[in-house]
Each structure stands twice: as structure tokens, then as C-alpha cells.
Design a protein around this motif. Structure first.
Motif, PDB file in Angstrom:
ATOM      1  N   ALA A  71       0.874  -1.176   0.000  1.00 28.24           N
ATOM      2  CA  ALA A  71       0.000   0.000   0.000  1.00 28.24           C
ATOM      3  C   ALA A  71       0.907   1.220   0.000  1.00 28.24           C
ATOM      4  O   ALA A  71       1.990   1.197   0.582  1.00 28.24           O
ATOM      5  N   GLU A  72       0.462   2.262  -0.662  1.00 32.23           N
ATOM      6  CA  GLU A  72       1.286   3.452  -0.808  1.00 32.23           C
ATOM      7  C   GLU A  72       0.435   4.706  -0.676  1.00 32.23           C
ATOM      8  O   GLU A  72      -0.680   4.765  -1.186  1.00 32.23           O
ATOM      9  N   GLN A  73       0.976   5.669   0.023  1.00 29.48           N
ATOM     10  CA  GLN A  73       0.292   6.953   0.116  1.00 29.48           C
ATOM     11  C   GLN A  73       0.354   7.674  -1.224  1.00 29.48           C
ATOM     12  O   GLN A  73       1.324   7.553  -1.980  1.00 29.48           O
ATOM     13  N   GLU A  74      -0.668   8.429  -1.519  1.00 29.69           N
ATOM     14  CA  GLU A  74      -0.643   9.351  -2.639  1.00 29.69           C
ATOM     15  C   GLU A  74       0.061  10.627  -2.194  1.00 29.69           C
ATOM     16  O   GLU A  74       0.130  10.942  -0.998  1.00 29.69           O
ATOM     17  N   VAL A  75       0.587  11.371  -3.155  1.00 31.19           N
ATOM     18  CA  VAL A  75       1.209  12.653  -2.848  1.00 31.19           C
ATOM     19  C   VAL A  75       0.724  13.692  -3.846  1.00 31.19           C
ATOM     20  O   VAL A  75       0.572  13.397  -5.035  1.00 31.19           O
ATOM     21  N   LEU A  76       0.412  14.877  -3.361  1.00 33.88           N
ATOM     22  CA  LEU A  76       0.000  15.981  -4.212  1.00 33.88           C
ATOM     23  C   LEU A  76       1.190  16.920  -4.371  1.00 33.88           C
ATOM     24  O   LEU A  76       1.750  17.390  -3.368  1.00 33.88           O
ATOM     25  N   VAL A  77       1.599  17.175  -5.611  1.00 37.75           N
ATOM     26  CA  VAL A  77       2.784  17.982  -5.865  1.00 37.75           C
ATOM     27  C   VAL A  77       2.500  19.093  -6.877  1.00 37.75           C
ATOM     28  O   VAL A  77       1.563  18.998  -7.678  1.00 37.75           O
ATOM     29  N   VAL A  78       3.317  20.121  -6.819  1.00 37.71           N
ATOM     30  CA  VAL A  78       3.307  21.193  -7.823  1.00 37.71           C
ATOM     31  C   VAL A  78       4.751  21.395  -8.261  1.00 37.71           C
ATOM     32  O   VAL A  78       5.689  20.967  -7.583  1.00 37.71           O
ATOM     33  N   LYS A  79       4.947  22.034  -9.392  1.00 33.85           N
ATOM     34  CA  LYS A  79       6.325  22.323  -9.805  1.00 33.85           C
ATOM     35  C   LYS A  79       6.907  23.356  -8.846  1.00 33.85           C
ATOM     36  O   LYS A  79       6.171  24.136  -8.214  1.00 33.85           O
ATOM     37  N   SER A  80       8.202  23.381  -8.735  1.00 29.85           N
ATOM     38  CA  SER A  80       8.864  24.149  -7.685  1.00 29.85           C
ATOM     39  C   SER A  80       8.596  25.653  -7.736  1.00 29.85           C
ATOM     40  O   SER A  80       8.606  26.322  -6.697  1.00 29.85           O
ATOM     41  N   ASP A  81       8.327  26.192  -8.925  1.00 32.24           N
ATOM     42  CA  ASP A  81       8.080  27.633  -9.000  1.00 32.24           C
ATOM     43  C   ASP A  81       6.596  27.985  -9.022  1.00 32.24           C
ATOM     44  O   ASP A  81       6.213  29.105  -9.350  1.00 32.24           O
TER      45      ASP A  81
END
Length: 337
Positions: free
Chosen positions: A136-146
Motif C-alpha cells: 500500500a502506498e500513500q498518494e502525494v499531491l505535488v506542484v512544480k517548484s516555481d
């Protein structure tokens, strides 16, 4: 009078051998092997998606352990990608073309359950022979660094102001990534049916879309974005599990710790075609158990941030059936079914 009896006995023996031979031939032709003799040839693990995603990573890491530990003796294990319709093409092939064959396996998971449910597929994961849930794995919400979005609250506020200005990039529509987006929006008290979701067939495509700014926010398993996060090209807004994940010694925020009562876990499993003989099913369970218990697999779980989520046989079958029911209800509630 003895001669007719001899002929009769001989004829009976011939019929018996013919029936026995036909039975053995049927087992060989209909499953590619005689029941109970797994492994009698090389094993193929199907990934029902393009290279670069979580299923692909799971299959190839699994393959590595099998080969490293020689868990199939001199038999080889290969990984084959079959793309299309959120896994529907792959599972259809497994169910209709590989019936009874224990030498053809497939990686599946919550993503496929969601996609098949959404597409109202006549074939479901419950039509396979579940061998084991693996991780099982957590989801992650990401945005580009800038990105101007610095926190999960910023993302939610942007969505509340104008849902059309927020695009969410992830895997298949109706899959774990999409469910995570809808779950977060619903927990924030906004309308999940207005989520502008863009589906990508593999993790590589999703990564490219996030880094180019084609989508506002990306969602996937932590392992799929870890390299970009570590390199400083992506910023984490939140993860989806109950407990915070740690990356490079830093504890990552969860949706709950950011103030939203939302949680999603992405599980993955390995299944066989339908009607695999009981003896072969047990041999497959024993084989997968050896992989799960190996130090090499434990190290792979740790490296990728995967939780040990091992259930086998009937327990795995029940779990997948329950998940299918849960996802059906959830997708209706989220307005995507």
C-alpha cells in the motif's frame, strides 16, 4: 472363448488410456501445463499500463527479487506491458486468453478497480484468481517548484474561487489519483464533480505535464515523484495517508495534518487468470510469499515508501471484493460514476 475376452480386455484398456490421455491433454492445452506442476515453464508478469508507472515499478522490482533469489529455479520471469483503457485491455486478455494458466500473472490494484468500475466493465478484478495483495502506498499531491501554490490550503482556496482554473494530473480517470482529488475537494466542502482532471497513461507522462505546467497539481504515489522532489523540481503539498511519510529525513504533511479529513491508500496486488487449479494457486501463493518474506523485497518496500500490505488467497479475494463495493459507492458519491 478365451480369445474374445482378451480382445474385450484389450479394448477396455485402450479406452481407459484414451480417456486418461485426453484428460491430460486437456489440462496441458487449456492451461499451458498439467495442473499442479507450476512452474513448468517461464513466467510472464503483465503490467496493464505503459512503462514508468507504479504497476510497472512493482512488477520490475518483483522480477528483480525473483531472479536475484532464483525463486523459480532455472525458469525465467519476464515483464510485459499491455496498455489501454485503464487496464481493461490487459485484464480482458488475462481473463479470456489465459484461463487456467498459472504462468501468466498480472499486477493490479485500486487504480484498476476504480477505472473498471467507472467504465462499467463486464470484467472486474474479482474475475481473476487473486494470489496476494503486496503493498500500500500513500498518494502525494505535488506542484512544480516555481508554482505560486505554497500549501494545500492555497490549492483548496484556488479551487474554491474557480474550479476551472485548477487542473489535476494523474493516472486513469476513476483511479486512485482521481479519487484522491475528489476526496480532498469533498473534505474541503467544495463540489467534487467540478474537478478538472487530466488522465495520463504512465507516470512519465504525468511527470512531464507537471514540470511543463500543463497541469496545476499532480497526484500519484510518492515513489513516482521522489526523484523530482529530491532534485527540487517539485514541491509536496501533502500526502494522503494517516501517518506522515518521510523523504530525505523530512516529514511530509498529510491532508489530515493540513486540516482536511481525507485519506486514501493505493494498494497493489498480483493475480492469476481465472480457474487456476487449486494446487497451482497454492504454489503461486507460496512463491509470492517467499518474495514478500525476502530481505530484498523488504528493502524495496522501504526504498519506495511502500507499506507491507500482504494478504493471500481467500483473504486477498475478500479484500478485493470489498474494495470493489467501496469504490463503486465512492465514485457515485464523488459524482464521477
Amino acid at each position: 472363448m478365451s480369445r474374445p475376452r482378451t480382445v474385450l480386455v484389450a479394448a477396455g484398456l485402450a479406452v481407459s488410456l484414451l480417456v486418461s490421455g485426453c484428460s491430460a491433454l486437456e489440462k496441458t492445452l487449456d492451461g499451458g501445463s498439467v495442473a499442479g506442476d507450476f512452474p513448468s515453464r517461464n513466467v510472464e508478469i503483465m503490467v496493464p499500463a505503459a512503462p514508468g508507472g507504479g504497476w510497472d515499478l512493482t512488477a520490475r522490482q518483483f522480477q528483480h527479487v525473483v531472479q536475484e533469489k532464483k525463486l523459480l529455479g532455472e525458469r525465467a520471469v519476464s515483464v510485459v506491458n499491455v496498455t489501454g483503457a485503464g487496464g481493461a485491455v490487459g485484464i480482458s486478455k488475462l481473463v479470456t486468453k489465459n484461463r487456467k494458466d498459472p504462468h501468466t500473472l498480472m499486477i493490479t490494484g485500486l487504480v484498476m478497480v476504480g477505472a473498471l468500475t467507472l467504465n462499467q466493465s463486464q470484467i472486474t478484478v474479482s474475475d481473476t484468481t487473486p494470489i496476494a495483495t503486496l503493498t500500500a502506498e500513500q498518494e502525494v499531491l505535488v506542484v512544480k517548484s516555481d508554482s505560486p501554490l505554497k500549501s494545500l490550503k492555497d490549492l483548496v482556496e484556488m479551487y474554491e474561487a474557480d474550479p476551472s482554473k485548477v487542473s489535476w494530473g494523474g493516472g486513469t480517470i476513476g483511479g486512485t489519483d482521481h479519487i484522491t482529488a475528489g476526496t480532498l475537494v469533498k473534505a474541503a466542502g467544495a463540489d467534487p464533480s467540478k474537478v478538472k482532471y487530466i488522465s495520463y497513461s504512465g507516470g512519465g507522462e504525468a511527470t512531464a505535464a507537471i514540470l511543463s505546467g500543463d497541469v496545476t497539481v499532480g497526484i500519484s504515489g510518492l515513489s513516482e515523484f521522489e526523484e523530482q522532489i529530491t532534485a527540487g523540481k517539485m514541491r509536496v503539498l501533502a500526502t494522503s495517508g494517516t501517518e506522515p511519510a518521510t523523504l530525505n529525513g523530512k516529514q511530509l504533511p498529510t491532508m489530515k495534518s493540513e486540516g482536511y479529513d481525507a485519506e486514501v491508500q493505493n494498494w497493489r496486488a498480483i493475480v492469476a487468470p481465472p480457474d487456476v487449479p487449486a494446487a497451482d494457486r497454492q504454489r503461486l501463493i507460496d512463491f509470492v510469499t517467499k518474495v514478500n518474506q525476502s530481505p530484498e523485497w523488504a528493502e524495496i518496500r522501504k526504498k519506495n515508501g511502500w507499506t507491507d500490505f500482504f494478504k493471500t488467497g481467500d483473504d486477498a479475494t475478500r479484500f478485493i471484493a470489498e474494495e470493489t463495493t467501496r469504490v463503486q459507492a465512492l465514485e457515485k458519491e464523488l459524482g464521477i460514476l
